[in-house]
Design an enzyme around this catalytic site. Structure first.
Site, PDB file in Angstrom:
ATOM      1  N   SER A   1      10.372  -5.929  17.197  1.00  0.00           N
ATOM      2  CA  SER A   1      10.430  -7.243  16.622  1.00  0.00           C
ATOM      3  C   SER A   1       9.086  -7.840  16.191  1.00  0.00           C
ATOM      4  CB  SER A   1      11.097  -8.197  17.616  1.00  0.00           C
ATOM      5  OG  SER A   1      10.317  -8.314  18.799  1.00  0.00           O
TER       6      SER A   1
ATOM      7  N   SER B   1       8.923  -3.440  21.080  1.00  0.00           N
ATOM      8  CA  SER B   1       8.530  -4.343  19.989  1.00  0.00           C
ATOM      9  C   SER B   1       7.044  -4.469  19.702  1.00  0.00           C
ATOM     10  CB  SER B   1       9.092  -5.730  20.229  1.00  0.00           C
ATOM     11  OG  SER B   1      10.436  -5.754  19.828  1.00  0.00           O
TER      12      SER B   1
ATOM     13  N   LYS C   1       2.309 -14.096  17.682  1.00  0.00           N
ATOM     14  CA  LYS C   1       3.750 -13.931  17.461  1.00  0.00           C
ATOM     15  C   LYS C   1       4.437 -15.270  17.724  1.00  0.00           C
ATOM     16  CE  LYS C   1       7.606 -10.859  18.825  1.00  0.00           C
ATOM     17  NZ  LYS C   1       8.002  -9.717  19.674  1.00  0.00           N
TER      18      LYS C   1
HETATM   19  N1  GLN Z   1      14.597  -3.199  19.426  1.00  0.00           N
HETATM   20  C1  GLN Z   1      14.838  -3.599  20.779  1.00  0.00           C
HETATM   21  C2  GLN Z   1      15.869  -4.696  20.800  1.00  0.00           C
HETATM   22  O1  GLN Z   1      16.395  -4.957  19.791  1.00  0.00           O
HETATM   23  C3  GLN Z   1      13.569  -4.047  21.435  1.00  0.00           C
HETATM   24  C4  GLN Z   1      13.100  -5.352  20.951  1.00  0.00           C
HETATM   25  C5  GLN Z   1      11.917  -5.853  21.714  1.00  0.00           C
HETATM   26  O2  GLN Z   1      11.173  -5.072  22.295  1.00  0.00           O
HETATM   27  N2  GLN Z   1      11.768  -7.170  21.725  1.00  0.00           N
HETATM   28  O3  GLN Z   1      16.163  -5.283  21.786  1.00  0.00           O
END
Ligand code: GLN
Length: 488
Positions: free
Chosen positions: A151, A175, A76
Site C-alpha cells: 500500500s 506494504s 505516508k
Molecule cells: N497487500 C496486503 C494487504 O492488502 C498488505 C498490505 C499492507 O502491508 N498494508 O493487506
C-alpha cells in the site's frame, strides 16, 4: 542534487554545499512539474516545508544539526500530522485534520527534518497496488502504465521520481517491501514493536509496523535511527536501545550465513526475477557470506492465515468510523442505525468493505473456532518455522515479489490474484520479524527486489548486508526518466 541519495544530501548540507531551503525549493518545483503524471501525493504542504527548511538552516548555522536536519521527506498519509489532513486514502477521512502528531512524525520534527506532504496509499493500507485509494492510483515512475505496488505506493513512487529524499511507510503484509521492489528503491520493515504505532492509523494492529523507504540502505539506517524508539504510548513498543545503525554499516559480512528457502524459488516465481535474485546472492557470496538452502515448509499457508487475521483486526479497528466522532457523516440520518449504515456505506470503498465483512464473519461466535482460532494456530506454526530456520542461518534471502509490477487495472477485478502477490512478504509480518527489500536488477525495464529477512531486532544485520551489496552494485542508483512533456 535531487538524484543524490539522502546520505549524500545530508553530507552536502553539512558541508554547506546546499541549503535546506534550496533543496526544498528544488523538490517543490519538481513535484509541481511531474506530480500530475505520478500522483504520489494526497496532500502537499509546500508552505510548511519552506518554513521548516528555513528553521533547519538556522539550526544548522547555530551548530546544532542532526544528519536529517533540513532533509525533505514525505510521510505516508496514515501517520497523523497535526493541522494537516490525514486521510488514510479514504473518503471516510477526507475531511479529517489530525489534532496531533504520530510519534514517528514528532521524532522527525525533533531532528528538524522537512515534510513535503502526505503520500498516497491503498485505502486504509489494504492493497498491493495503491489502486484502492480514494484519491486515484499512483503510477510507477519506471513505466507510467504500471502500478507502483502498495500500500505504500505513493511513498515508493515519490522516492523513485525524486520527489523526496526519503519517506515513511507502513507494512502489515508487505506494504513497504513490495512497493520498494516495484519502484527500484530500498525499504525496511522493522521488527514488530521497534517503531511506535502511536498516531499511525490502525489496520491489523498485531501486524502493522512503520519503517523507512529511501534510495539506499545507508539512507534507511539514518532514518531508522530516528524512527525507532520506545514509546510508552504504544503498549506493544519494545524498550530496547536503538543502535546507531548508520555507524555499523561497514561491519564485515564475512562468514554471515544466508539461507535461501526452497519454497521461495518454486512455482509462482517469475524465472527472470529468480535469476536476478540468484545473481545478487552470488554477489553476497563473493563478499564472504555463506549460502545454504533452507526450508520454510508452511510458506503456502501464510496468505490464508493472514486473510483471516488481518481482516479480523481490521473489522474491529474500523468500527470506530461511525459518523459520530470524526470523519465522514451521512446527511440527515433518520436514526442511529441509519447514521451508521449510510456513513459506512458512503465512506468506505469496496476492498475495505470486503475485509470488514470477512473479518466480522471470521470473528462471529459460530465461526471463531473454525477460522480465527485456526489462523492464530497457523500463525504460531509459521513463527516456529522461521525460528527453526534462523537457528541454522543468520539471514534469509529471496525475492520480494513473485512477479513484476502489473499494468494498472489488471488485477482490480480479482482480489485473490492481488492477495497472492504478497506470497513472500506476509509470513514475515505474521512472525513479527524484520524484512527489507533492496533493488537487485531489472527485467523489461522494471525493477526487481531482493528480500532479506532477519532475526528479531537484527535490523543492523540487514542494513549492513544491504549496504555492502550496494557498495558492489548500482541498481539502487538507477533513475527512471520522467519528462515534463508528459511521456514516460
Ligand atoms: N497487500 C496486503 C494487504 O492488502 C498488505 C498490505 C499492507 O502491508 N498494508 O493487506
Amino acid at each position: 542534487m535531487l538524484n543524490k541519495t539522502l546520505t549524500e544530501q545530508s553530507q552536502a548540507l553539512a558541508k554547506g554545499e546546499v541549503s535546506s531551503l534550496e533543496l526544498t525549493q528544488a523538490y517543490i518545483q519538481r513535484i509541481n512539474q511531474l506530480e500530475p503524471q505520478v500522483n504520489a501525493f494526497i496532500s502537499q504542504t509546500p508552505e510548511q516545508a519552506l518554513a521548516q527548511a528555513k528553521a533547519a538552516d538556522e539550526r544548522r548555522a547555530k551548530g546544532d544539526a542532526h544528519a536529517l536536519t533540513g532533509i525533505p521527506l514525505a510521510h505516508k498519509d496514515i501517520f497523523c500530522t497535526q493541522g494537516v489532513r490525514t486521510s488514510c486514502g479514504s473518503k471516510m477521512l477526507d475531511n479529517f485534520i489530525a489534532p496531533y502528531n504520530a510519534t514517528v512524525i514528532e521524532r522527525f520534527n525533533a531532528v528538524g527534518a522537512v515534510s513535503l506532504g502526505k503520500t498516497n496509499l491503498d485505502e486504509f493500507a489494504m492493497g498491493s497496488s495503491t489502486e484502492s485509494s480514494f484519491y486515484g492510483p499512483t503510477r510507477n515512475p519506471w513505466q507510467l502504465d504500471r502500478v507502483p505496488g502498495g500500500s505504500s505506493g505513493g511513498a515508493a513512487a515519490a522516492i523513485a521520481a525524486n520527489f523526496a529524499a526519503g519517506a515513511t511507510g507502513t507494512d502489515t503484509g508487505g506494504s513497504i517491501r513490495q512497493p520498494a521492489a516495484f519502484c527500484g528503491i530500498s525499504g525496511i520493515k522493522p521488527t514488530y514493536g521497534r517503531v511506535s504505532r502511536w498516531g499511525m492509523i490502525a489496520y491489523g494492529s498485531s501486524l502493522d509496523q512503520g519503517g523507512p523507504m529511501a534510495k539506499s540502505c545507508s539512507d534507511l539506517a539514518l532514518m531508522l535511527e530516528v524512527m525507532a524508539s520506545f514509546d510508552a504510548k504504544d503498549s506493544t513498543s519494545v524498550d530496547q536501545p536503538v543502535p546507531a545503525y548508520s555507524q555499523g554499516l561497514t561491519q564485515s559480512i564475512k562468514g554471515l550465513r544466508i539461507g535461501l528457502p526452497k519454497e521461495y524459488f518454486g512455482e509462482g516465481l517469475d524465472p527472470r526475477i529468480a535469476d536476478q535474485v540468484q545473481a545478487a546472492v552470488k554477489t553476497l557470496e563473493t563478499q564472504g557470506a555463506i549460502i545454504k538452502e533452507i526450508s520454510l515448509p508452511l510458506t503456502h499457508l501464510a496468505i490464508p492465515a493472514y486473510y483471516i487475521i488481518a481482516p479480523a483486526e481490521a473489522s474491529t479497528n474500523l468500527s470506530r468510523y461511525d459518523g459520530v466522532k470524526f470523519g465522514h457523516r451521512c446527511d440527515n440520518p433518520k436514526d442511529l442505525q441509519d447514521l451508521y449504515l449510510r456513513t459506512r456505506q458512503q465512506g468506505f470503498g469496496t476492498e475495505v468493505k470486503r475485509r470488514i465483512l470477512i473479518g466480522t464473519y471470521a470473528l462471529s461466535a459460530g465461526y471463531y473456532d473454525a477460522y480465527y482460532r485456526k489462523a492464530q494456530q497457523l500463525r504460531r506454526m509459521i513463527k516456529n518455522d522461521f525460528a527453526a530456520a534462523l537457528q541454522e542461518v543468520d539471514v534469509i534471502a529471496g525475492p520480494a515479489t513473485p512477479n513484476l509490477p502489473w499494468t494498472l487495472g489488471a488485477k482490480s477485478q480479482d482480489p485473490v490474484a492481488m492477495y497472492l502477490e504478497d506470497l513472500y512478504t506476509i509470513a514475515v509480518n505474521l512472525a513479527g520479524l524484520p524484512g527489507m527489500s533492496v533493488p537487485c536488477g531489472f527485467v523489461d525495464g522494471l525493477p526487481v527486489g531482493l528480500q532479506l529477512i532477519g532475526n528479531y531486532f537484527q535490523e543492523q544485520q540487514l542494513l549492513t548486508l544491504g549496504h555492502q551489496y550496494q557498495l558492489q552494485s548500482d541498481w539502487h542508483l538507477q533513475q527512471p526518466e520522467l519528462s515534463t512533456s508528459g511521456g514516460n
